[in-house]
Write a protein that holds these residues in place. Structure first.
Motif, PDB file in Angstrom:
ATOM      1  N   ILE A 280      -1.915  13.134   3.669  1.00 10.64           N
ATOM      2  CA  ILE A 280      -1.137  12.426   4.692  1.00 10.64           C
ATOM      3  C   ILE A 280      -1.757  11.061   5.011  1.00 10.64           C
ATOM      4  O   ILE A 280      -1.051  10.041   4.972  1.00 10.64           O
ATOM      5  N   PRO A 281      -3.056  10.974   5.328  1.00 10.55           N
ATOM      6  CA  PRO A 281      -3.644   9.651   5.595  1.00 10.55           C
ATOM      7  C   PRO A 281      -3.522   8.698   4.413  1.00 10.55           C
ATOM      8  O   PRO A 281      -3.277   7.506   4.590  1.00 10.55           O
ATOM      9  N   LEU A 282      -3.671   9.226   3.184  1.00 14.14           N
ATOM     10  CA  LEU A 282      -3.577   8.392   1.987  1.00 14.14           C
ATOM     11  C   LEU A 282      -2.179   7.795   1.851  1.00 14.14           C
ATOM     12  O   LEU A 282      -2.014   6.610   1.549  1.00 14.14           O
ATOM     13  N   SER A 283      -1.162   8.605   2.102  1.00 15.10           N
ATOM     14  CA  SER A 283       0.218   8.138   2.026  1.00 15.10           C
ATOM     15  C   SER A 283       0.528   7.135   3.135  1.00 15.10           C
ATOM     16  O   SER A 283       1.138   6.080   2.889  1.00 15.10           O
ATOM     17  N   VAL A 284       0.106   7.428   4.352  1.00 17.12           N
ATOM     18  CA  VAL A 284       0.394   6.557   5.496  1.00 17.12           C
ATOM     19  C   VAL A 284      -0.293   5.207   5.349  1.00 17.12           C
ATOM     20  O   VAL A 284       0.289   4.163   5.670  1.00 17.12           O
ATOM     21  N   PHE A 285      -1.518   5.214   4.847  1.00 17.44           N
ATOM     22  CA  PHE A 285      -2.227   3.948   4.639  1.00 17.44           C
ATOM     23  C   PHE A 285      -1.432   3.028   3.723  1.00 17.44           C
ATOM     24  O   PHE A 285      -1.328   1.815   3.961  1.00 17.44           O
ATOM     25  N   GLY A 286      -0.832   3.594   2.682  1.00 19.14           N
ATOM     26  CA  GLY A 286      -0.018   2.790   1.778  1.00 19.14           C
ATOM     27  C   GLY A 286       1.170   2.179   2.484  1.00 19.14           C
ATOM     28  O   GLY A 286       1.488   0.998   2.279  1.00 19.14           O
ATOM     29  N   ILE A 287       1.824   2.941   3.347  1.00 26.31           N
ATOM     30  CA  ILE A 287       2.992   2.438   4.073  1.00 26.31           C
ATOM     31  C   ILE A 287       2.592   1.331   5.041  1.00 26.31           C
ATOM     32  O   ILE A 287       3.216   0.267   5.094  1.00 26.31           O
ATOM     33  N   VAL A 288       1.542   1.558   5.817  1.00 23.08           N
ATOM     34  CA  VAL A 288       1.083   0.559   6.790  1.00 23.08           C
ATOM     35  C   VAL A 288       0.678  -0.731   6.079  1.00 23.08           C
ATOM     36  O   VAL A 288       1.017  -1.840   6.524  1.00 23.08           O
ATOM     37  N   THR A 289      -0.026  -0.594   4.961  1.00 17.74           N
ATOM     38  CA  THR A 289      -0.457  -1.769   4.205  1.00 17.74           C
ATOM     39  C   THR A 289       0.737  -2.560   3.688  1.00 17.74           C
ATOM     40  O   THR A 289       0.778  -3.796   3.786  1.00 17.74           O
ATOM     41  N   LYS A 290       1.718  -1.860   3.138  1.00 13.37           N
ATOM     42  CA  LYS A 290       2.885  -2.538   2.566  1.00 13.37           C
ATOM     43  C   LYS A 290       3.721  -3.205   3.657  1.00 13.37           C
ATOM     44  O   LYS A 290       4.235  -4.312   3.470  1.00 13.37           O
ATOM     45  N   VAL A 291       3.892  -2.540   4.791  1.00 10.79           N
ATOM     46  CA  VAL A 291       4.667  -3.132   5.889  1.00 10.79           C
ATOM     47  C   VAL A 291       3.937  -4.356   6.441  1.00 10.79           C
ATOM     48  O   VAL A 291       4.547  -5.396   6.723  1.00 10.79           O
ATOM     49  N   ASN A 292       2.630  -4.247   6.587  1.00 11.19           N
ATOM     50  CA  ASN A 292       1.850  -5.395   7.064  1.00 11.19           C
ATOM     51  C   ASN A 292       1.934  -6.555   6.087  1.00 11.19           C
ATOM     52  O   ASN A 292       1.818  -7.725   6.476  1.00 11.19           O
TER      53      ASN A 292
END
Length: 477
Positions: A280-292
């Motif tokens: 879950i953290p690995l997936s969420v980090f990718g989303i936050v990074t891409k949105v940022n």
């Protein structure tokens, strides 16, 4: 006298700064956004069609994509800055050599990285933080992405030179064409042909090929030079200067890659001891990074769009216009980043839903990550604008230090220290702390530089006044 008249006729020296900045920044923003959208579009469709393990796979592949971008921007941004300065100095011979050498360097960098990443693919993915559950998806996705790296590097890097040549519109169209094709092909390959993460990767490299071909076709369209293939032969001094001017772009992107690798590993380590688990953290980090990346792309678009304006006017000694350009770019970047903060703090769940539905723990961690990690990105805007400013005027040392400051000097130590005391939340708080400290360092560097420029401006004004008095005396005589 003729040279001064020619400089005064150049739009870089005469057009209002706001008008120039809009002219160069808007296409540049579009180009940067398009580059970011390659990854974001993949992640959206993968999240909807494959699930969060597929998104985690793109998080693992992300550092390789950023390394490719680092090489592209070091050569492209460095070549663009070098190109702008030489155009301002009317050095046509060197300007032609710069373009040819940039083309050769981009091609070599792309081929070497593609071969290396293909041979050592699994070892690279383990280093980048792939878990046992994510590895099959990561291999399928990254193996195809690696094949397209030569096109990705050439298309992105050469875009910077096209913008420096005074044609930001063409650069934006080239990037937009590839991204739109990727966006159209993604759902076809993922949902119609059921190709999963492989389909997303194939759609990506097809779009990158289109952008690269359009960049190659521009070789016969340059405004400031007549391109010849004889300039493809590498010249040591030109290559060295190009890379020195682009070193801050390299450091900035490599810092992002290193941060992504370290963050992936920290999140999986401390996620395993939390209720959220590793994936879950690995997936969420990718989303936050891409949105940022969306906000960061706009900030970089403003900063890089100002680069040819800085370069020409600094080379021509028009420091008042350099200062005005910086202040306008800085104000614009801060306003945009504040808008981003508003959306990240108020609507995190709505943003997360775009990337696919998740379980309760997934949503809980994602909302927390958005609100903590992205809280201080307005400070990051100052660092971005200052870094590109120093790069554009040829002060690569200052630019390199500022590039390192946020990601390496400040973020990484807190990333490893804080989780030891507060668990996985510590990794989230490392972001805003680093943003604030990098802002402070950027402010110090910029205040010192502006003071030195003010002194030079006053000195030039006094010299001009003395020349006017001398002319009056001569006329009276």
């Amino acid at each position: 006298m003729n040279q001064n008249k020619q400089e005064d006729l150049n739009p870089m020296a005469t057009e209002p700064i706001k008008k120039l900045l809009l002219k160069f920044s808007i296409p540049c923003i579009i180009s940067m956004l398009v580059s970011a959208l390659y990854n974001i579009v993949d992640q959206i469709f993968i999240g909807q069609g494959v699930g969060y393990l597929g998104n985690a796979a793109t998080s693992v592949a992300f550092p390789l994509v950023v390394i490719a971008l680092a090489l592209a921007l070091m050569i492209g941004d460095g070549g663009g800055a070098f190109f702008s300065l030489k155009v301002g100095e009317k050095d046509e011979a060197t300007t032609e050599r710069i373009v040819g050498n940039v083309v050769s360097m981009l091609v070599i960098a792309g081929v070497v990285l593609a071969i290396f990443s293909s041979i050592f693919l699994k070892q690279i993915l383990v280093l980048f933080g792939a878990t046992e559950a994510v590895m099959p998806y990561a291999v399928d996705y990254t193996r195809i992405i690696a094949i397209g790296l030569p096109f990705a590097i050439f298309g992105t890097g050469f875009n910077s030179v096209i913008r420096a040549d005074g044609n930001p519109k063409y650069a934006a169209i080239a990037m937009l064409s590839g991204a739109l094709l990727n966006t159209v092909l993604d759902p076809i390959f993922i949902f119609v042909f059921k190709m999963g993460v492989q389909g997303a990767a194939i759609a990506t490299i097809i779009g990158q090929i289109v952008t690269a071909v359009m960049g190659f076709l521009y070789l016969k369209k340059f405004n400031n030079i007549t391109f010849s293939f004889k300039y493809l032969k590498l010249k040591g001094e030109v290559c060295k200067t190009t890379m020195m001017y682009g070193i801050s772009s390299l450091i900035t992107q490599l810092s992002i890659a290193i941060v992504a690798i370290c963050t992936n590993n920290v999140l999986t380590k401390y996620g395993a001891t939390s209720v959220y688990g590793q994936d879950i953290p690995l997936s969420v980090f990718g989303i936050v990074t891409k949105v940022n990346q969306i906000v960061l792309s706009i900030l970089l678009g403003i900063a890089v769009g100002a680069q040819p304006i800085y370069g020409f006017n600094y080379g021509a000694g028009k420091l008042d216009r350099v200062k005005e350009t910086f202040k306008t770019a800085l104000a614009s970047a801060v306003i945009i980043s504040l808008v981003g903060v508003f959306f990240f703090e108020v609507f995190p769940q709505q943003i997360i839903n775009i990337f696919g539905a998740g379980e309760e723990l997934y949503n809980e961690f994602a909302v927390m990550y958005f609100r903590i990690f992205l809280a201080f990105i307005a400070f990051n805007a100052v660092q971005v604008v200052c870094t590109i400013f120093f790069q554009a005027i040829g002060q690569s040392g200052h630019a390199a230090i500022l590039s390192l400051s946020r990601q390496i000097i400040f973020y990484l130590p807190f990333l490893y220290i804080l989780p030891k005391f507060v668990g996985i939340k510590g990794a989230l708080y490392a972001g805003p702390i680093a943003d604030f400290l990098a802002f402070m360092l950027s402010a110090v560097f910029m205040v010192i530089k502006l003071k030195s420029m003010n002194i030079a401006i006053k000195k030039n004004e006094n010299t001009a006044t003395d020349d006017e008095l001398l002319n009056e005396v001569c006329i009276e005589s």
